[in-house]
Write an enzyme that holds these catalytic residues in place. Structure first.
Site, short mmCIF file in Angstrom:
data_model
loop_
_atom_site.label_atom_id
_atom_site.label_comp_id
_atom_site.label_asym_id
_atom_site.label_seq_id
_atom_site.Cartn_x
_atom_site.Cartn_y
_atom_site.Cartn_z
N GLY A 18 0.82 -1.20 0.00
CA GLY A 18 0.00 0.00 0.00
C GLY A 18 0.85 1.25 0.00
N GLY A 48 1.53 5.66 4.54
CA GLY A 48 0.51 6.28 5.37
C GLY A 48 -0.83 5.59 5.36
CG HIS A 88 -5.68 32.00 -13.89
ND1 HIS A 88 -4.98 31.69 -15.04
CD2 HIS A 88 -5.69 30.88 -13.13
CE1 HIS A 88 -4.59 30.43 -14.98
NE2 HIS A 88 -5.00 29.91 -13.82
CD GLU A 89 -7.42 30.72 -9.34
OE1 GLU A 89 -8.19 29.74 -9.34
OE2 GLU A 89 -6.19 30.62 -9.55
#
Length: 626
Positions: A201, A204, A423-424
């Site tokens: 895996g 974490g 832009h955002e």
């Protein structure tokens, strides 16, 4: 005594010893009394050459007359007649003469300097011998195992109840627990329990914690060691540590041996240009021998963890060694809810906390990431001097982990603020008008980390697979900022560099990995990364130049199509884009409700709503009593 003091002790002893020797040497090279015989002393008395004399016991000392005042010394048995003659000469010639009785000095006083020197020398030799013995002991213990033994009665016992989620994985491992508790049950029917379990895996995901839960559930000792703890620069040490680890484990059987990051020692043999029987390979060989050496029902189970099973030696993965692989995947939304609740047990949480919203905002997060979010939220709460963790604090912690720290103090010119807002707004606008994309959760132009602003989306459902349409729409959303710059600002900027990188990676995977292009056959053209140089040289086969050029054309076609989609949406909704950019310049951050309100009812409706919210939260003035 501290280590530094023990290190300085032999040097101090040497300094004292050489000081004593130096003192005696300097004393020896100074002016010394002249040793005279009896006849020379009487001749000097007759000739009146003696200035002073002193008699102490059987030792006669004196000083001769002259410029140099030469001292003399005579040690002979002095009879009463000789003493009388000396006294007579002293009286006649007016010589200062002293007589003192013997001091009666002990022989031990005479031998004291010699004794002190011998003691110092013996102490120094003993210290050096002790250090040599200590070094020998350290060398003898160099091949001892560094495994940490956890007795289930000592520390807090971890069981499967402490592991949130991972239901199927726990069911797979419960068979081991049953074997450790009741091995006769399996022996009666001739079943062989797996000798080794390989947990695979991402970092974490809880591989180590789940292994400790197996030991805690069974109530057996748990040996924990990392693969890198075996390997040293000295050949043979790793193999010795493997032998010592299994020797200790057999004494505590039934028990569990957990080897973390086993790829550090279990990497495929013969890798590299020269191959060779190096220290790591000797360690691996010894591990393979030990796993074959203990019996089927000896009660020792090895659990190893890795995130690179592809590079492990095939001999490790064959039946009889690591018989079974347990895939520890990324938790889904339900498992993330359970994990967040576990990590919040010892923290004061506000009543309005909605863990389902937090779980939806964290797709792809591992258990370690979720624990980090809860810890960051606790730190932010303490920094603000609050007594409980609130929902806005958790939201801020998630944003901090994903994007970075908010940089409110960063100076931004109005021109740059306008650029970032356009832009955002382009990202958010394209997201709103495209189907099969995650809806906007927040839009902000406040710098965080390395980003001047960002648009965050919140997945509505957990996605395990992506369709071609979803990927194409995702590309269009990423290129929405560049399209807005082109339409509104009539220019393009460097602000889209990160977007372009992600667009290129996704489009390339669509062509070479997922075979989603129109003109190429249904084949995977990507090659897995080969970490072994020799194997890579021997087996790698490059694509032809014609095929590479065709792949590049297909990638460009996909990107161009996504950019045209974003450009059309921006051009058709330029007025709404300007309103959204204006709201971002004024308010800097819009949540999902503010964004939907602006897109559906316009800028004026949003402004009225924000002003009304401010009026509700503003402190009311108390009437003054005359």
């Amino acid at each position: 005594m501290r280590r530094s003091q023990r290190t300085l002790l032999p040097y101090l002893i040497l300094i004292i010893l050489f000081s004593l020797i130096g003192t005696n040497f300097l004393r020896g090279i100074g002016p010394q009394p002249e040793t005279m015989n009896f006849r020379q002393v009487f001749d000097a008395l007759k000739e009146d050459q003696v200035e002073t004399m002193a008699l102490q016991g059987d030792v006669l000392t004196g000083v001769l007359r002259g410029e140099d005042s030469q001292e003399f010394r005579i040690t002979i048995p002095l009879t009463n007649d000789i003493v009388d003659q000396i006294i007579n000469y002293a009286e006649v010639n007016d010589i200062d003469f002293e007589t003192n009785p013997p001091e009666g000095r002990s022989i031990w006083i005479e031998l004291l300097p010699t004794i002190i020197t011998l003691v110092i020398m013996m102490g120094l030799l003993y210290f050096m011998f002790s250090n040599a013995q200590g070094g020998t002991n350290k060398a003898m213990s160099f091949g001892k195992s560094k495994a940490k033994l956890i007795k289930q009665g000592g520390e807090r016992r971890i069981t499967f109840a402490d592991v949130a989620g991972l239901k199927e994985e726990k069911e797979e491992l419960f068979e081991l627990v049953d074997f450790l508790k009741n091995p006769q049950k399996f022996a009666k029917i001739g079943a062989r329990i797996p000798k080794g379990i390989l947990m695979v895996g991402l970092p974490g995901t809880g591989k180590t914690y789940l292994s400790r839960a197996v030991a805690g559930e069974a109530g057996v000792p748990f040996y924990s060691i990392s693969g890198s703890d075996f390997v040293e620069m000295f050949v043979g040490v790793g193999a010795s540590r493997v032998r010592d680890l299994f020797t200790q484990a057999k004494k505590d059987a039934p028990c569990i041996i957990f080897i973390d990051e086993i790829d550090a020692v279990g990497r495929r043999r013969g890798a590299g240009l020269g191959g060779g029987n190096d220290e790591r390979e000797q360690t691996l060989n010894q591990l393979l021998v030990e796993m074959d050496g203990f019996g089927d029902h000896q009660g020792i189970i090895i659990i190893a963890a890795t995130n690179r099973p592809d590079i492990l030696d095939p001999a490790l993965l064959r039946p009889g060694r690591f018989d079974r692989q347990v895939q520890i995947g990324i938790p889904d939304v339900k498992e993330r809810v359970d994990m967040l609740k576990v990590h919040s047990k010892n923290k004061p949480m506000a009543a309005d906390i909605d863990f389902e919203v937090i779980a939806k905002r964290t797709p792809g997060f591992t258990p370690a990431d979720l624990e980090n979010i809860m810890n960051e939220a606790a730190l932010l709460t303490a920094r603000k001097n609050k007594t409980e963790i609130t929902m806005p604090t958790l939201e801020e912690a998630i944003t901090k982990v994903i994007v970075g720290v908010e940089k409110k103090s960063k100076v931004i010119t109005p021109k740059e603020k306008r650029l970032v807002s356009v832009h955002e707004a382009g990202h958010a606008l394209v997201t709103y008008h495209l189907p099969n994309v995650d809806p906007v959760h927040m839009v902000t132009i406040i710098p965080r980390g390395g980003a001047g602003g960002f648009t965050m989306s919140l997945p509505e459902d957990e996605k395990n697979y992506m369709t071609k349409e979803q990927l194409q729409n995702m590309l269009a959303v990423m290129l929405g900022g560049r399209a807005a710059e082109k339409v509104v600002l009539k220019d393009i900027t460097t602000g889209a560099s990160n977007d372009l990188k992600h667009v290129t990676d996704i489009a390339r995977n669509m062509v070479v990995k997922y075979a989603m292009s129109e003109n190429l056959p249904q084949m995977a053209f990507s090659e897995e990364e080969n970490v072994f140089i020799a194997n890579d040289i021997m087996t790698r086969r490059d694509h032809s130049e014609r095929l590479v050029a065709e792949i590049d054309r297909e990638i460009q076609t996909i990107v161009d199509h996504a950019y045209e989609t974003a450009l059309k949406i921006v051009e058709d909704n330029e007025v709404k884009l300007e309103e959204l950019a204006k709201a971002l310049v004024e308010y800097e951050t819009l949540d999902d409700r503010d964004f939907i309100l602006l897109m559906e009812e316009g800028y004026d409706a949003l402004q009225e709503k924000i002003e009304a919210d401010k009026a509700k939260t503003a402190p009311k003035l108390q009437p003054q009593v005359a």
